[in-house]
Design an enzyme around this catalytic site. Structure first.
Site, short mmCIF file in Angstrom:
data_model
loop_
_atom_site.label_atom_id
_atom_site.label_comp_id
_atom_site.label_asym_id
_atom_site.label_seq_id
_atom_site.Cartn_x
_atom_site.Cartn_y
_atom_site.Cartn_z
N CYS A 34 -8.54 31.74 -17.79
CA CYS A 34 -9.15 31.90 -19.11
C CYS A 34 -8.90 33.34 -19.52
CB CYS A 34 -10.65 31.62 -19.01
SG CYS A 34 -11.54 31.95 -20.55
N SER B 231 -8.84 27.91 -28.15
CA SER B 231 -10.15 27.58 -28.68
C SER B 231 -10.46 28.43 -29.91
CB SER B 231 -11.22 27.82 -27.61
OG SER B 231 -12.49 27.46 -28.08
N CYS C 142 -20.90 34.87 -33.85
CA CYS C 142 -21.70 33.72 -33.39
C CYS C 142 -22.95 34.25 -32.68
CB CYS C 142 -20.89 32.82 -32.45
SG CYS C 142 -19.43 32.09 -33.23
N CYS D 281 -15.18 40.89 -30.82
CA CYS D 281 -14.91 39.76 -31.71
C CYS D 281 -15.66 39.98 -33.01
CB CYS D 281 -15.39 38.47 -31.05
SG CYS D 281 -15.06 36.98 -32.02
N GLU E 88 -12.06 40.61 -20.32
CA GLU E 88 -12.30 39.75 -19.16
C GLU E 88 -11.28 38.62 -19.08
OE1 GLU E 88 -16.39 38.35 -19.31
OE2 GLU E 88 -17.00 40.31 -20.06
N CYS F 60 -23.38 34.38 -28.69
CA CYS F 60 -22.22 34.84 -27.90
C CYS F 60 -22.28 36.33 -27.59
CB CYS F 60 -20.94 34.50 -28.65
SG CYS F 60 -19.46 34.98 -27.77
N CYS G 85 -18.21 34.13 -21.16
CA CYS G 85 -17.68 35.04 -22.17
C CYS G 85 -18.37 36.36 -22.38
CB CYS G 85 -17.76 34.36 -23.53
SG CYS G 85 -16.56 33.16 -23.79
N1 SAH Z 1 -13.47 32.43 -30.43
C1 SAH Z 1 -13.09 31.21 -29.79
C2 SAH Z 1 -12.84 31.36 -28.29
C3 SAH Z 1 -13.80 32.17 -27.47
S1 SAH Z 1 -15.39 31.54 -27.04
C4 SAH Z 1 -14.09 30.13 -30.06
O1 SAH Z 1 -15.10 30.40 -30.69
O2 SAH Z 1 -13.84 28.98 -29.70
C5 SAH Z 1 -15.15 30.18 -25.97
C6 SAH Z 1 -16.27 29.17 -26.08
O3 SAH Z 1 -17.50 29.65 -25.48
C7 SAH Z 1 -16.64 28.80 -27.51
O4 SAH Z 1 -16.83 27.43 -27.61
C8 SAH Z 1 -17.92 29.56 -27.71
O5 SAH Z 1 -18.67 29.05 -28.77
C9 SAH Z 1 -18.57 29.40 -26.36
N2 SAH Z 1 -19.67 30.33 -26.06
C10 SAH Z 1 -19.82 31.60 -26.46
N3 SAH Z 1 -20.99 32.11 -25.99
C11 SAH Z 1 -21.55 31.14 -25.27
C12 SAH Z 1 -22.77 31.07 -24.53
N4 SAH Z 1 -23.62 32.09 -24.46
N5 SAH Z 1 -23.02 29.90 -23.91
C13 SAH Z 1 -22.17 28.87 -23.97
N6 SAH Z 1 -21.03 28.88 -24.63
C14 SAH Z 1 -20.71 30.01 -25.30
#
Ligand code: SAH
Length: 360
Positions: free
Chosen positions: A108, A194, A119, A115, A95, A122, A344
């Protein structure tokens, strides 16, 4: 491995590398710059009518070229945000999102297919990491979105699917390509990367001294909470991550912004805010050097597969207030593309689920 995969990726070449290639193909060096500029405008080798057919054929035979194609495209009726699901040469998709701000358009982009970071909140990490994106695929998202939209893209955030520091070499090559004045020419100061907190990657990046902005996804200031939602914290805890942030700042002079996703009942209390301010102040600032610190607060986007719910509006405002009172600048991230699922990994998930549904 097929022959196709072994060929050099045309979009990943610097002008200098392209010049060497042209010379090896018996062509003059000056051709390289023309080709580089056209490629970065989204013109394929076959379309380069100002270059002789024989040269084009030699180039195509020696290299591989694929610009991501638009598999799906959603346009927000609220704010004009455009979300692309781009298809790569092997059928996988990622995306990219075009966001309109007063100062211009920012894209973006994704850094990996899936990934590996895990997390818990995510959508991108469900199903794990499939593969890294190549430098040409990273760049291809920018070129393809500019070509499709007909708009000038002025900034890039690497906040899409994937962990950019887990794909370090391709990301760094991409940054130098997209910054090149003969190509897309986006200034490093208009690029943010990020990370969820890969300390070794942060140190490697600092050593390059690129004037990009580093964003760190913190989401909790204590190890217990952070480890529960971000497995990477068991490898590098909050203290070691913030120590790396401090080193990044002293090496590059660039301030760091922190992402903090607010999840109801997990990390959104006023006490958590106080603790965050305390930890940031203690780890990053000294009496003589008050590094500017900025926290982006993002109410969590609810993902179907997870049980996390958004912090309510009042909790978000109260959280921001506590940070400000303790000397930390905080902004609540404006939600763009609310009507098109522009966060994301969710469009790719939906696409995978739809395809699986068809196969069942
Ligand atoms: N891997 C990198 C970049 C991709 S995620 C990172 O972790 O920073 C980009 C941002 O979106 C990160 O801050 C991530 O924690 C956040 N993110 C992921 N899923 C999310 C969600 N469901 N709601 C809000 N933010 C989210």
């Amino acid at each position: 491995m097929s022959q196709m995969q072994e060929k050099t990726e045309l979009l990943a070449l610097t002008p200098e590398e392209l010049a060497e290639l042209m010379i090896s193909l018996g062509e003059p060096r000056y051709r390289a710059e023309q080709i580089f500029t056209q490629l970065h405008r989204g013109i394929s080798p076959e379309e380069m009518t100002n270059i002789g057919k024989a040269t084009r054929e030699r180039l195509s035979a020696a290299t591989r070229y694929h610009l991501p194609t638009v598999r799906r495209k959603l346009v927000s009726e609220i704010d004009g945000t455009v979300k692309y699901l781009f298809e790569l040469s092997d059928g996988h998709s990622v995306e990219s999102v075009l966001m309109r701000y007063e100062h211009g358009i920012t894209i973006c982009i994704s850094s990996q297919v899936g990934c590996a970071m895990g997390c818990k909140f995510c959508a991108s990490t469900i199903g794990g990491r499939v593969r890294n994106l190549s430098a040409g695929e990273l760049l291809g998202q920018v070129i393809a979105a500019a070509k499709d939209s007909g708009e000038r893209i002025g900034g890039i955030v690497m906040m899409g699917i994937g962990e950019p520091l887990d794909n370090f070499d391709n990301v760094v090559r991409f940054l130098s390509l997209v910054n090149h004045e003969k190509g897309v020419n986006i200034g490093y100061r208009h690029i943010s990367l990020s990370t969820c907190g890969l300390v070794d990657g942060i140190d490697r990046l600092a050593a390059l001294r690129l004037p990009i902005t580093l964003s760190v996804s913190l989401h909790a200031a204590d190890d217990e909470t952070r480890s529960a939602i971000m497995p990477i914290n068991r490898r590098w805890n909050v203290a070691s991550l913030l120590a790396a942030c401090r080193r990044y700042y002293t090496t590059t002079g660039r301030r760091i912004s922190f992402e903090y996703t607010l999840i109801a009942g997990k990390n959104d209390s006023p006490e958590a805010a106080k603790r965050l301010a305390l930890v940031l102040n203690r780890s990053l600032r000294t009496r003589t050097d008050t590094m500017p610190i900025h926290v982006n607060l993002i109410p969590v986007n609810e993902v179907e597969e997870t049980a996390f719910r958004r912090a309510d509006r009042r909790a978000v405002a109260a959280f921001a207030r506590v940070l400000e009172q303790n000397g930390i600048r905080a902004t609540v991230r404006r939600k763009l593309g609310a009507d098109i699922n522009a966060s994301c990994g969710q469009l790719r998930r939906a696409d995978i689920k739809a395809t699986q549904g068809k196969q069942d």
